[in-house]
Design an enzyme around this catalytic site. Structure first.
Site, short mmCIF file in Angstrom:
data_model
loop_
_atom_site.label_atom_id
_atom_site.label_comp_id
_atom_site.label_asym_id
_atom_site.label_seq_id
_atom_site.Cartn_x
_atom_site.Cartn_y
_atom_site.Cartn_z
N ASP A 153 30.89 -6.91 15.15
CA ASP A 153 30.51 -6.15 13.85
C ASP A 153 31.84 -6.17 13.23
O ASP A 153 32.77 -6.48 13.62
CB ASP A 153 30.08 -4.92 14.19
CG ASP A 153 30.17 -4.09 12.86
OD1 ASP A 153 29.44 -4.61 11.92
OD2 ASP A 153 30.72 -2.83 12.74
N ASP A 177 32.79 -3.94 9.67
CA ASP A 177 33.24 -2.78 9.00
C ASP A 177 33.38 -1.93 10.15
O ASP A 177 32.42 -1.50 10.88
CB ASP A 177 32.23 -2.26 8.27
CG ASP A 177 32.26 -2.98 6.79
OD1 ASP A 177 33.02 -4.25 6.66
OD2 ASP A 177 31.82 -2.64 5.79
N ARG A 227 23.54 1.79 -1.82
CA ARG A 227 25.03 1.85 -2.06
C ARG A 227 25.43 0.67 -3.10
O ARG A 227 26.17 0.92 -3.72
CB ARG A 227 25.78 1.75 -0.69
CG ARG A 227 25.74 2.93 0.06
CD ARG A 227 26.16 2.59 1.66
NE ARG A 227 25.37 1.95 2.49
CZ ARG A 227 25.88 1.28 3.54
NH1 ARG A 227 26.99 1.67 4.10
NH2 ARG A 227 24.93 0.76 4.15
N GLY A 240 27.08 -6.22 7.71
CA GLY A 240 26.25 -5.80 6.94
C GLY A 240 26.96 -5.73 5.37
O GLY A 240 26.53 -5.06 4.64
N ASP A 242 29.95 -0.75 16.62
CA ASP A 242 30.31 0.86 16.51
C ASP A 242 29.00 1.73 16.08
O ASP A 242 29.09 2.86 16.25
CB ASP A 242 31.50 1.15 15.74
CG ASP A 242 31.20 0.87 14.22
OD1 ASP A 242 31.62 1.94 13.38
OD2 ASP A 242 30.80 -0.28 13.82
N ASN A 270 23.45 0.37 13.38
CA ASN A 270 23.05 -1.16 12.87
C ASN A 270 23.60 -2.24 14.00
O ASN A 270 22.91 -3.52 13.73
CB ASN A 270 23.67 -1.59 11.58
CG ASN A 270 23.12 -2.57 10.76
OD1 ASN A 270 21.50 -2.79 10.95
ND2 ASN A 270 23.64 -3.45 10.47
#
Length: 220
Positions: free
Chosen positions: A17, A19, A62, A106, A173, A176
């Site tokens: 992942d 972020d 967002r 994402g 983490d 998602n």
């Protein structure tokens, strides 16, 4: 992104992942700083990472707060982003052991791509922000890279690399990431939310990506 691995057929694949995993920051929050909507965006991000709201809907909500920002906000976000400690060592260790490394996010290609190139990653997939006349529209181009897309991406990269699914690793983490962690042979929770720690095969609590090498048997 063009493959950087040059050692024949890779032995295994590690997918990260971005972020709060490969990167210390949530990029959407850095972008929202320029719009004055960071507190609102942070609250939505937190709920999405806990799995309380649908990720794709949360991302669109967002990104909508960014409408009207000049596209150079991306450059400012790039300067603010911090790569997680140990990322270089992890990538070098995986490559030295005959593996490939990808990042699926994402977040956004516009911010992520330079870091993926700098680290020498073999694969990179993320969302793209729509820009019209140098201004963010508040929309994402194409389909959102959500949980299902992350899982599909891991499987597609494994197939393109000639790596059996039994030799794939997913590191994440948030909620998602659970789908890709579910299809990988080994799932690693990295400084993760409680639900992710519960469902992962291995938990890394320190914010040091090189620690993932030990979970792969590549470091004592």
């Amino acid at each position: 992104m063009q493959h950087r691995y040059r050692g024949g057929v890779p032995r295994f694949l590690v997918v990260l992942d971005a972020d709060s995993t490969l990167l210390e920051d949530e990029v959407i929050e850095l972008l929202a700083e320029g719009a004055g909507t960071r507190p609102q965006v942070q609250a939505i991000t937190e709920r999405a990472m806990r799995g309380e709201i649908d990720f794709a809907d949360s991302l669109r909500e967002r990104v909508a707060t960014l409408a009207g920002l000049q596209a150079d906000v991306v450059d400012r976000a790039q300067r603010a982003v911090r790569v997680t400690h140990g990322a270089d060592e992890l990538v070098r260790g995986v490559h030295a052991a005959g593996g490939t490394v990808g990042v699926v996010s994402g977040g956004f290609h516009e911010v992520l791509d330079p870091f993926a190139a700098r680290l020498g990653l073999d694969h990179c997939r993320a969302n793209r922000l729509e820009v019209v006349d140098g201004t963010l529209t508040g929309h994402v181009l194409g389909g959102v890279v959500d949980a299902a897309a992350k899982a599909e991406t891991l499987l597609a990269w494994a197939a393109s690399d000639g790596v059996p699914v039994s030799r794939t690793v997913a590191v994440g983490d948030g909620a998602n990431d659970l789908a890709m962690m579910g299809v990988a042979a080994l799932s690693v929770a990295f400084d993760a939310k409680p639900r992710v720690r519960q469902e992962a095969d291995v938990v890394v609590v320190d914010r040091d990506l090189s620690a993932v090498l030990a979970t792969l048997g590549l470091r004592g």
